[in-house]
Design a protein around this motif. Sequence first.
Motif, PDB file in Angstrom:
ATOM      1  N   THR A 138       3.645   8.613   3.870  1.00  0.00           N
ATOM      2  CA  THR A 138       3.482   7.828   5.089  1.00  0.00           C
ATOM      3  C   THR A 138       3.509   8.647   6.372  1.00  0.00           C
ATOM      4  O   THR A 138       3.313   8.078   7.451  1.00  0.00           O
TER       5      THR A 138
ATOM      6  N   HIS B 260       5.607   7.435   9.483  1.00  0.00           N
ATOM      7  CA  HIS B 260       5.198   6.405  10.443  1.00  0.00           C
ATOM      8  C   HIS B 260       5.958   5.118  10.105  1.00  0.00           C
ATOM      9  O   HIS B 260       5.812   4.584   9.004  1.00  0.00           O
TER      10      HIS B 260
ATOM     11  N   LEU C  22       4.104   2.235   8.406  1.00  0.00           N
ATOM     12  CA  LEU C  22       3.655   2.532   7.045  1.00  0.00           C
ATOM     13  C   LEU C  22       4.846   2.618   6.086  1.00  0.00           C
ATOM     14  O   LEU C  22       4.731   2.220   4.921  1.00  0.00           O
ATOM     15  N   VAL C  23       5.971   3.122   6.576  1.00  0.00           N
ATOM     16  CA  VAL C  23       7.180   3.134   5.745  1.00  0.00           C
ATOM     17  C   VAL C  23       7.556   1.701   5.381  1.00  0.00           C
ATOM     18  O   VAL C  23       7.859   1.382   4.225  1.00  0.00           O
TER      19      VAL C  23
ATOM     20  N   ALA D 245       5.160   0.287   2.774  1.00  0.00           N
ATOM     21  CA  ALA D 245       5.424   0.813   1.434  1.00  0.00           C
ATOM     22  C   ALA D 245       6.672   0.179   0.833  1.00  0.00           C
ATOM     23  O   ALA D 245       6.697  -0.177  -0.347  1.00  0.00           O
TER      24      ALA D 245
ATOM     25  N   LEU E  41      -0.745   0.975   1.606  1.00  0.00           N
ATOM     26  CA  LEU E  41      -0.488   1.594   2.902  1.00  0.00           C
ATOM     27  C   LEU E  41      -1.530   1.226   3.943  1.00  0.00           C
ATOM     28  O   LEU E  41      -1.222   1.068   5.118  1.00  0.00           O
TER      29      LEU E  41
ATOM     30  N   TYR F  38      -2.345   9.048  10.938  1.00  0.00           N
ATOM     31  CA  TYR F  38      -1.174   8.961  10.075  1.00  0.00           C
ATOM     32  C   TYR F  38      -1.579   8.419   8.703  1.00  0.00           C
ATOM     33  O   TYR F  38      -2.330   7.454   8.598  1.00  0.00           O
ATOM     34  N   ALA F  39      -1.053   9.078   7.649  1.00  0.00           N
ATOM     35  CA  ALA F  39      -1.352   8.687   6.260  1.00  0.00           C
ATOM     36  C   ALA F  39      -2.862   8.573   6.050  1.00  0.00           C
ATOM     37  O   ALA F  39      -3.361   7.603   5.500  1.00  0.00           O
TER      38      ALA F  39
END
Length: 808
Positions: free
Chosen positions: A370, A373, A376-377, A380, A386, A450-451
């Motif tokens: 992730t 971020h 996104l964390v 998940a 994601l 990010y990701a």
Amino acid sequence: MRLRTLGALAVEGAGLKREKVLLLLAYLCLEGPQPRRRLADVFWPEAANPMNSLAQHLVHLRTLPGALHEEGSRVEAALPCDAAQMREAARSGQWEQAVALYSGPFLDSLTIPLGADLEEWVFETREALALDMRAALLTLGGQVAARGNTAEAGALAARALMLPAAPPPDEAELPRLYHLLNLSAHPLAAQVERDARSLGVPLDSPAARLVAAAAPFVGRAAELGQLTALPPGSFAWISSPGGMGKTALMDALNRAGGWQLLTGSPEAQAGRPYAMLAPLLPRPVSTPGGALSAFASGRLKVAIDDWDSVDEASREVLTLAARQATSSQPGGAVIVVTSRRHPPFEVRTHLTLGLLSPEDVMQPGLHALTDGHPTLVGAALRGQPLELGQGAKVRALPPELRDTFLLLALQDHPDLRATRAALNLQADAFARILSALTVEGLTSETGRVYAAAAIRQSLSAIYVQSQLLHLRLARALPPETAWPHYAAARDLWEGTDDTRIASVAAARAGALIRRGHPGEARVLLDSLPAWPELAVPHAWALLGAGQYAEAFRRLDALTPPHADAPATLAARATALVRLGRHAEATALAGRVTGTGAEGAQAASVLAHAARIREQWDEARRYSRIAADLWQLNGDEEQHLSELGFVALARVRLGAAPAEAFDALLERARGLPSVRGTMLVNYVQLLLDARQLEAAEAAMREAVRELEVAGDVLGLASVFINLGVSLHLQGHLKEAAGYYKRAIAQLRGTGSIRPLGLALSNLSEIEGDLSAFEDVMEMLERAGQHELVASIRRNAQVVSRFPPSSLQS
């Protein structure tokens, strides 16, 4: 007045009870302006005079002040409707408002008969609104689960599952329902699990396995501690791009107790002065000073989420409060405000939120997945893919911002200049777009998404769109980085791309060869048409892989002017010298003139031929010329590599190995592939001089350098040389071990010559004549006639051990 259609059918504040009249009003509210003829046909398809029936019902609706707007043949509803409001709230992401508005299935209380078309419309609308309600409940369930309230999350999920008028959950909804119900140990989780199993819907995806029962609010312990310790009269400002956890931090403060959390939206507060501060005001106020008095108590703690959603009058009051907090005698309430931007006035406490650290994200592998971020964390941890963590935000972007984001997501290290060129944007417009993406929390200030891997994976499912984005990027990137994008867009290449693709592929192949991966370069160029522009780089890849005959044939097929180009002549000369055709190679290299790279390669060929003939003074002279020409062309790696051959010739002419190599090896530090290869030759010279201890130390150093460089061919060469040395000394078991290590390095490289040498020597040790002959045939087929002859001259089946004792 408002029309109620959810769970009941009535106009609030009016006594109109006729169901068909109210149904007509509901249809107009949800479907928008309609021609009279269409209304008559839908509502009275079998009536003798449908238009007359419509006119009679419109008479009743006109008794409701402002309910209708009629213009010519069109009729439009002008009355608010709960179903329309609920649908709009759901579509705009106002989930709590949508849930509050939904008081039951759409038109569930109807008792009148309906025609086929009208009945179908009622049922379809009822189902669609129920699905909107289910989506709202699941989203709210995910949000409360993220805050640690698993019991409420389970209750919301159960309500979504049992929602009247909604169809059975589909394959996208079942995993979300199961996750929320399972978090709270709700008994309905077993039912959802059975339903999913019967439909073949997996509930144990990799993302779901990352789910933890704890709330996804992770990290921020230091910030939370700093905020809870603020003394009375403090004013703190928290800023960050979108998605960095400002709201989650406010929720955590709220859960800590003693805080008043204020949120709102400009739309809800329009026309209402001090609307944001209304929960703090005991009575209506008309002046900023009157509103400011609400903050007089030192026991009050107020958290205001999102400065941009604060109405103008409340902003004025908060500005006054901030000034008081920075005065010499501050006092009163503690105030914390969040925003995507820096404070517009002076504050003593300003916290900026960024990405979470690996220490904050405890689950193994989650930080790498992730980038830390927070959005996104959280996605998940809730078991969501994601890309869903950012997907809705990306889909809502204007086209230019969305295209920029997707092009940046295709690159691990974004090239901003090439991305701008691919979008055909002016610098100022591109800078504004990058700034907007950063404020939204979708990219870093350098443009890194990010990701990005998760975004690329979801993009790959949109095959043609993904290829088109790759092609736009490939056309704009510099040659050394464009190839992966051209490769991904192969099906969309156009004739106008051919010349650039050839140039890019050649640059990519050259980079692979320099890193010691000629086999990969050969595979790459094998996949492309036999363009004359690629013949020379293709030949160098084949030469690096030990396929000398194929390299020569590739070049020999060229016609003028390509066949007579200096680069072609130099490459052909190299192929000939590797094939053992030294006289032809020398003659061809002699035709290459000039001081460019081709001249350096030709001089190197002449040096190689002299080494084969053991004419060491001539070899030293030509290697020195080649080294000088490489230096003239600015290629330091090739310059030092050729100086290594100068040193080798010096040793053969009588110099001590250390005298010839020590200063040169020091100069080569920082170039691991060059230094490693140089050490391989040095080791061989030390072994020949019986300096075994120094040879062993240099060998270990060569292995380290080549491992750092990722030079598999260089490593294989080290192991083969050591194997040959031990082989000749009669240490057969140790030699076999080195040959096997070389073979392991060479797997997948396509480098036939060193592989054949290692295999033939190993089969000789093991006494396996059949395997030995198989290797000889493979080398013959590859045109390695000189090598085959050399191996046969030197081969002796000297195995003193049974084959089993040589296995390692």
